[in-house]
Design a protein around this motif. Structure first.
Motif, PDB file in Angstrom:
ATOM      1  N   LYS A  58      -2.277  12.968   5.259  1.00  0.00           N
ATOM      2  CA  LYS A  58      -2.863  12.527   6.529  1.00  0.00           C
ATOM      3  C   LYS A  58      -4.292  13.034   6.647  1.00  0.00           C
ATOM      4  CE  LYS A  58       1.069  11.844   9.625  1.00  0.00           C
ATOM      5  NZ  LYS A  58       2.260  12.491   9.064  1.00  0.00           N
ATOM      6  N   THR A 103       4.184   2.297   1.928  1.00  0.00           N
ATOM      7  CA  THR A 103       3.751   2.611   3.295  1.00  0.00           C
ATOM      8  C   THR A 103       3.616   1.302   4.090  1.00  0.00           C
ATOM      9  OG1 THR A 103       2.478   4.455   2.374  1.00  0.00           O
ATOM     10  CG2 THR A 103       2.012   3.849   4.642  1.00  0.00           C
ATOM     11  N   ARG A 104       3.071   0.287   3.416  1.00  0.00           N
ATOM     12  CA  ARG A 104       2.952  -1.050   4.016  1.00  0.00           C
ATOM     13  C   ARG A 104       3.244  -2.109   2.962  1.00  0.00           C
ATOM     14  NH1 ARG A 104      -1.207   1.182   7.140  1.00  0.00           N
ATOM     15  NH2 ARG A 104      -2.844   0.788   5.638  1.00  0.00           N
ATOM     16  N   GLN A 118      -5.918  12.540   3.066  1.00  0.00           N
ATOM     17  CA  GLN A 118      -5.220  11.290   2.794  1.00  0.00           C
ATOM     18  C   GLN A 118      -5.635  10.662   1.455  1.00  0.00           C
ATOM     19  OE1 GLN A 118      -4.548   8.472   6.086  1.00  0.00           O
ATOM     20  NE2 GLN A 118      -5.820   7.073   4.923  1.00  0.00           N
ATOM     21  N   SER A 165       0.844  -1.198   0.000  1.00  0.00           N
ATOM     22  CA  SER A 165       0.000   0.000   0.000  1.00  0.00           C
ATOM     23  C   SER A 165       0.876   1.244   0.000  1.00  0.00           C
ATOM     24  CB  SER A 165      -0.885   0.049   1.253  1.00  0.00           C
ATOM     25  OG  SER A 165      -1.788  -1.027   1.267  1.00  0.00           O
ATOM     26  N   LYS A 166       0.343   2.313  -0.620  1.00  0.00           N
ATOM     27  CA  LYS A 166       1.015   3.608  -0.555  1.00  0.00           C
ATOM     28  C   LYS A 166      -0.017   4.657  -0.209  1.00  0.00           C
ATOM     29  CE  LYS A 166       4.547   6.443  -1.174  1.00  0.00           C
ATOM     30  NZ  LYS A 166       5.835   6.303  -0.442  1.00  0.00           N
ATOM     31  N   TYR A 168      -0.603   8.681   0.735  1.00  0.00           N
ATOM     32  CA  TYR A 168      -0.060  10.039   0.755  1.00  0.00           C
ATOM     33  C   TYR A 168      -0.904  10.894   1.678  1.00  0.00           C
ATOM     34  CZ  TYR A 168       2.669   8.948  -3.446  1.00  0.00           C
ATOM     35  OH  TYR A 168       3.546   8.410  -4.342  1.00  0.00           O
TER      36      TYR A 168
END
Ligand code: ADP
Ligand code: ADP
Length: 224
Positions: free
Chosen positions: A14, A59-60, A18, A9-10, A12
């Motif tokens: 918050k 990100t994950r 998000q 996962s990516k 961008y």
């Protein structure tokens, strides 16, 4: 080389701003695969390609090359791995305008202080029709020639896989067809894995496996 993409996962930004650019993508790319990825603008195709090829970090999730996590380790290790294993072809060519065609093509080797294999390079120039263009600047080339020079650069360090992000997007149909035929020949005859992002269904259909992306979700198209 086998590439495994596991739950990547990516995200961008918050909170309210998000953006989930890539949502738990899974994919295995075999040693001799030819894959295509289609999807609308903004669906996450470039993000996926950048993460698989080590240009960007997830990100994950994980990406492994023959079991080795390419995002673990130093930046130096990562960029060396990228230059040795992976070749890139972009829509906008991304040739350096102040360097000659030959210097552009040698750039991946120069960055790793590797000696060029002259015999191999001359074979590349031959098949890509660049023999008489080596001392020219990119600005002196046609679009088709620029992309062929970019393909030569992608191959100069003898990578195992080529990632092409809309390689025909800036070319007219004749040059686009020629560039696709070259990429296909390189895949088949030089046994390079090939991953192509494209908006052209006729190109996507030539791939052994087709993927589509929508809103960050990657899905393989079932073959009938
Ligand atoms: P393409 O459709 O050709 O892939 P994009 O318009 O998606 O081109 O974007 C090109 C690059 O610009 C992306 O790979 C990304 O790195 C960057 N980019 C795209 N959208 C944004 C954004 N909202 N903010 C910052 N960078 C962005
Ligand atoms: P595609 O290649 O399919 O056009 P991208 O991977 O470039 O799509 O972009 C996927 C989504 O992520 C888009 O919504 C884009 O605006 C966003 N995005 C891409 N890069 C960035 C960035 N650096 N910062 C913020 N948003 C980004």
């Amino acid at each position: 080389m086998e590439i495994c993409v596991n739950g990547v996962s990516k995200i961008y930004g918050k909170g309210e701003s998000q953006i989930i650019a890539l949502d738990q993508a899974d994919m295995v790319i075999g040693e001799t695969d030819f894959l295509s990825i289609m999807g609308p603008s903004g669906s996450g195709k470039s993000t996926l390609l950048h993460i698989i090829s080590g240009l960007d970090t997830p990100t994950r999730g994980t990406v492994t090359y023959n079991g080795r996590n390419i995002h673990r380790g130093s930046d130096k290790e990562l960029s060396a791995l990228r230059r040795q294993k992976v070749g890139f072809v972009f829509q906008q060519f991304h040739l350096l305008p102040v360097l000659t065609v030959r210097e552009n093509i040698l750039m991946p080797l120069l960055l790793d202080r590797r000696k060029p294999d002259e015999e191999y390079l001359s074979f590349l120039m031959e098949i890509l029709g660049l023999k008489n263009r080596l001392d020219h600047l990119p600005g002196q080339l046609s679009g088709g020639q620029k992309q062929r020079a970019a393909i030569a650069r992608a191959l100069s360090a003898k990578p195992e896989i080529i990632f092409a992000d809309e390689p025909t997007g800036n070319l007219d149909s004749r040059n686009g067809k020629e560039v696709m035929e070259l990429l296909l020949a390189i895949h088949r005859e030089m046994k390079k894995a090939l991953v192509i992002i494209t908006h052209d269904p006729r190109i996507a259909e030539q791939a052994g496996r087709q993927f589509v992306m929508a809103d960050g979700i990657l899905r393989e198209v079932e073959r009938l």
